[in-house]
Design an enzyme around this catalytic site. Sequence first.
Site, mmCIF file in Angstrom:
data_model
loop_
_atom_site.group_PDB
_atom_site.id
_atom_site.type_symbol
_atom_site.label_atom_id
_atom_site.label_comp_id
_atom_site.label_asym_id
_atom_site.label_seq_id
_atom_site.Cartn_x
_atom_site.Cartn_y
_atom_site.Cartn_z
ATOM 1 N N ALA A 49 39.989 40.933 37.644
ATOM 2 C CA ALA A 49 39.700 42.062 38.528
ATOM 3 C C ALA A 49 39.184 43.253 37.725
ATOM 4 C CB ALA A 49 40.950 42.454 39.298
ATOM 5 N N GLU A 50 39.783 43.454 36.559
ATOM 6 C CA GLU A 50 39.324 44.563 35.725
ATOM 7 C C GLU A 50 37.909 44.293 35.212
ATOM 8 O OE1 GLU A 50 42.932 46.221 33.210
ATOM 9 O OE2 GLU A 50 43.217 44.123 33.678
ATOM 10 N N TYR A 51 37.655 43.037 34.863
ATOM 11 C CA TYR A 51 36.325 42.667 34.402
ATOM 12 C C TYR A 51 35.305 42.905 35.518
ATOM 13 C CZ TYR A 51 32.581 40.020 32.169
ATOM 14 O OH TYR A 51 31.384 39.659 31.601
ATOM 15 N N ASP A 52 35.676 42.495 36.734
ATOM 16 C CA ASP A 52 34.807 42.704 37.888
ATOM 17 C C ASP A 52 34.511 44.181 38.095
ATOM 18 O OD1 ASP A 52 34.768 40.040 38.363
ATOM 19 O OD2 ASP A 52 36.068 40.076 40.135
ATOM 20 N N SER A 97 26.620 32.353 41.704
ATOM 21 C CA SER A 97 27.901 32.997 41.937
ATOM 22 C C SER A 97 27.914 33.582 43.345
ATOM 23 C CB SER A 97 28.073 34.079 40.885
ATOM 24 O OG SER A 97 29.327 34.656 41.024
ATOM 25 N N GLU A 133 36.143 29.736 53.941
ATOM 26 C CA GLU A 133 36.859 28.824 53.033
ATOM 27 C C GLU A 133 37.705 29.627 52.066
ATOM 28 O OE1 GLU A 133 33.940 26.680 50.785
ATOM 29 O OE2 GLU A 133 32.877 26.054 52.580
ATOM 30 N N LYS A 135 38.769 31.039 48.562
ATOM 31 C CA LYS A 135 38.105 31.215 47.279
ATOM 32 C C LYS A 135 39.124 30.854 46.210
ATOM 33 C CE LYS A 135 35.781 34.736 44.535
ATOM 34 N NZ LYS A 135 35.632 33.830 43.417
ATOM 35 N N ASP A 137 41.007 30.141 42.934
ATOM 36 C CA ASP A 137 40.974 30.828 41.644
ATOM 37 C C ASP A 137 41.062 29.799 40.523
ATOM 38 O OD1 ASP A 137 40.845 32.835 39.865
ATOM 39 O OD2 ASP A 137 42.843 33.632 40.242
ATOM 40 N N TYR A 252 32.970 21.886 47.484
ATOM 41 C CA TYR A 252 32.425 22.683 48.583
ATOM 42 C C TYR A 252 30.918 22.780 48.640
ATOM 43 C CZ TYR A 252 32.695 26.050 44.740
ATOM 44 O OH TYR A 252 32.595 26.659 43.528
ATOM 45 N N LYS A 329 30.668 32.097 54.648
ATOM 46 C CA LYS A 329 29.336 31.516 54.423
ATOM 47 C C LYS A 329 28.592 31.346 55.735
ATOM 48 C CE LYS A 329 31.042 28.810 50.527
ATOM 49 N NZ LYS A 329 31.283 27.512 49.908
ATOM 50 N N LYS A 353 37.159 39.431 48.499
ATOM 51 C CA LYS A 353 38.186 39.374 47.458
ATOM 52 C C LYS A 353 39.461 40.072 47.904
ATOM 53 C CE LYS A 353 36.850 39.191 43.164
ATOM 54 N NZ LYS A 353 36.991 38.269 42.025
ATOM 55 N N CYS A 447 76.385 51.865 26.468
ATOM 56 C CA CYS A 447 75.866 52.244 27.778
ATOM 57 C C CYS A 447 75.284 53.655 27.728
ATOM 58 C CB CYS A 447 76.976 52.171 28.827
ATOM 59 S SG CYS A 447 76.419 52.737 30.444
ATOM 60 N N CYS A 450 77.616 56.040 30.047
ATOM 61 C CA CYS A 450 79.004 56.420 29.776
ATOM 62 C C CYS A 450 79.397 56.172 28.322
ATOM 63 C CB CYS A 450 79.946 55.678 30.725
ATOM 64 S SG CYS A 450 79.980 53.905 30.420
ATOM 65 N N CYS A 465 77.783 46.679 31.016
ATOM 66 C CA CYS A 465 78.662 47.805 30.740
ATOM 67 C C CYS A 465 79.990 47.450 31.404
ATOM 68 C CB CYS A 465 78.105 49.093 31.338
ATOM 69 S SG CYS A 465 79.310 50.424 31.262
ATOM 70 N N CYS A 470 81.732 53.400 35.435
ATOM 71 C CA CYS A 470 80.503 53.931 34.840
ATOM 72 C C CYS A 470 79.669 54.644 35.906
ATOM 73 C CB CYS A 470 79.694 52.792 34.225
ATOM 74 S SG CYS A 470 78.072 53.325 33.653
HETATM 75 S S1 IVH Z 1 30.483 29.183 46.911
HETATM 76 C C1 IVH Z 1 26.142 29.209 46.137
HETATM 77 N N1 IVH Z 1 32.917 28.545 47.676
HETATM 78 O O1 IVH Z 1 34.044 31.668 43.167
HETATM 79 C C2 IVH Z 1 27.581 28.870 46.126
HETATM 80 N N2 IVH Z 1 32.635 29.480 45.511
HETATM 81 O O2 IVH Z 1 33.014 34.436 42.590
HETATM 82 C C3 IVH Z 1 28.381 29.901 45.425
HETATM 83 N N3 IVH Z 1 34.706 29.675 44.236
HETATM 84 O O3 IVH Z 1 31.403 30.868 41.065
HETATM 85 C C4 IVH Z 1 29.802 29.570 45.344
HETATM 86 N N4 IVH Z 1 36.041 28.827 45.764
HETATM 87 O O4 IVH Z 1 33.401 29.293 41.068
HETATM 88 C C5 IVH Z 1 32.161 29.054 46.692
HETATM 89 N N5 IVH Z 1 35.001 27.906 48.475
HETATM 90 C C6 IVH Z 1 34.243 28.400 47.496
HETATM 91 C C7 IVH Z 1 34.787 28.816 46.270
HETATM 92 C C8 IVH Z 1 33.944 29.366 45.301
HETATM 93 C C9 IVH Z 1 35.966 29.321 44.559
HETATM 94 C C10 IVH Z 1 34.306 30.309 42.969
HETATM 95 C C11 IVH Z 1 33.067 29.717 42.355
HETATM 96 C C12 IVH Z 1 32.121 30.884 42.242
HETATM 97 C C13 IVH Z 1 33.027 32.055 42.285
HETATM 98 C C14 IVH Z 1 32.278 33.280 42.773
#
Ligand code: IVH
Length: 716
Positions: A49-52, A97, A133, A135, A137, A252, A329, A353, A447, A450, A465, A470
């Site tokens: 999350a920090e990277y994002d 991605s 769907e 996501k 991790d 997927y 999607k 997210k 402690c 006390c 303790c 106390c």
């Molecule tokens: S769709 C064009 N569906 O999340 C398709 N990605 O932050 C793009 N991920 O790189 C990906 N679950 O590694 C898709 N149900 C899901 C997913 C999913 C996990 C990951 C995937 C992607 C990353 C994007």
Amino acid sequence: MSQLEMFMSNAGPPSAHALAAQRATALRAQLLDHSYRYYVLSQPVISDAEYDALTRELREIEAAHPDLITPDSPTQRISDGISEGFAKVQHPQPILSLSNAFDAADVRAWHERIRKYAEQQGIRGNFDDLVVEPKIDGLTIVLTYENGLLTQAATRGDGNIGEDITANARTIKSLPLKLRKNSDDFSFSILNSKFSVRGEAFMTLAEFEKYNIAAFAAGEKPLANPRNGASGGLRQLDPKLTAKRPLSILCYQVLSAKSEVLSNKELLSTLDLALSTQRSTLNYLRELGLPVSPIAQCFDHLEAAIGYAESYIEKRDTLGFEIDGMVIKLNDLVLAEKLGYVGRDPRGAVAFKFPARESSTILRAVQVKVGRTGAMTPNAVLDPVQVGGITISNATLHNYEDIARKDIRIGDRVLVKRAGDVIPYVAGPVLAARSGNEQVIVPPTHCPFCGTELVRNEGEVAIYCPNPDCPGKLDRAIEHFVGRGAMDIEGLGEKIVAQLIDAELIADVADLYRLHKDALRELDKFGEKKAQNLIDAIAASRERGLARLLIGLGIRHIGEVSARDLARHFGSIDTLMQANVEMLQHIEGVGPILAQSVVDWFSREGNRALIEKLKTAGLKVTSNEAAMTTQPAVSAAPAAFAGKTFVITGALSKPREEIAAWIEARGGKVTDSVSKKTSYVVVGESPGSKVAKAQQLGVTILDEAGLNELITRPLG
Ligand code: IVH
């Protein structure tokens, strides 16, 4: 030019553009460093999350100042780093991605944006036909099947070229090595061709916990989280090591299904049809025998899709694997394809997210808190950080043994986690971020409240303790007394308890019953009504009866069940106070530890005085439950745990005393240390050294679910 140089050269204050340029350069350097640590070293020092967030900031700067984009900016490529050691694999098409949305408004903005874009481009289609769907991790895996057989598995790598991890992927049990062929449908002729699918590999929470318990017992380094477990597992050079961390996969996306064999027009169009929507793709993958998410669902308007996605913020813990959000999607994949991409993100889908439940921050200090039993809990004082959608500046460090085992030091960057209702805790240090100036944490010997010398019971990790009076325990003791399971005094929360103690209105629980409305009204934020309500609530609690009172007094090892049994059996506190260890043990479910604890408690002068004070205050000290005079003290029915000895370690879903009481109520004995005579060790989160001892002696280790199962399954 640095800001100082600019100042010296009299060039005036830096322009917004110059500041943006500086910030962009700094962000790029940071991101480069973090992705090296992540991909090459497998030792990230910040959370995803920090990277994002850093990436997002850089993207925003670049969007505002396109001239600042450099070809080497991390925003300009798909992913970083392909490590040495694995053969390279060219993906059939770039592994893309997703763009991120962080709330419902972001998702609506995405939808609006792509509809407008489509209108401008003259693209038509149904934008309300959507699939949602999880996501997952985990890590992307690209699978290739030829003539129905798994021939290759690859990591995402840089999006174009990945690493060949076929041998490792073969250890994933749910991954078919051969696709199913059970239909006369034309589309199954795909089995005669080359076929690439994308899926996400991950470690289930159960496997993750199992791995860490074993790693701990063997003195090995535990995994920081399931995701690191999966990524490390897939990148093992020896597949036997991968197999030690059982992975799962959900597929997927179909990446390519073209083949010379498939030159037949009719065949191609049947296949095209099967792959023309996300829904039919998922169905098709499932029919081929590939694992597909069981919670993917179709919707016919955006708000319904958003509602479903949002419902998993609460439900994420029910899945058994980690998700970091939900993906929304367009169902129509032909439409999605026409919409194209922005950089590496397809327009036709968005990642919704969820707030990250782990993050890292700096540990500034350790404060000791005393629990109501006298146990000293170290508490982390942290630089404020967002975890799971709330800002956290305090978290538990469990106990000093845990701190030593994980080698957590003051000044460390630490990983902070929070899941479901669990209180935030420090999971461990980020070793790669150490500067060398961190300070080792030394457990207190006395402690802080006390000054009494602290004690440690054999086989227990907590230090106590031993001073029953106390002052450090008072807050917790009163909070416990007024709590739901005990005297249940509504409106008497932590803050008000602290207020009452600070104003010296109460020094023990009995003082609550002497509170006067006028005194309350002098307190901050207390009006007439609030004061009266509290007085009424306290008065009402006088009638709760003996069982609730016993719980409220916080006598160690007394839980809900044993409190009721004691109340029933003895009928009044006066009779109970006179019972000795032997008499107490006549009650079914009361073991020696509990019996001794009760006797010890009532033998203390201060406690006897407290009981007198409560009686004078008009509390009902007799049992509300029907007396069981006709019932023999020891039931004739064989108890489920008769003859079995249990040791409990780590944090379970309920206080340890309650679990112990539950076991004792079923005829089992609960002891503190593991020996050859121990039948079972029940393990919770952050267990102590007892697990290792149990493994050494070959004692069966159970988690809480396993303990429950014992009741339904005959004991071995
Ligand atoms: S769709 C064009 N569906 O999340 C398709 N990605 O932050 C793009 N991920 O790189 C990906 N679950 O590694 C898709 N149900 C899901 C997913 C999913 C996990 C990951 C995937 C992607 C990353 C994007």
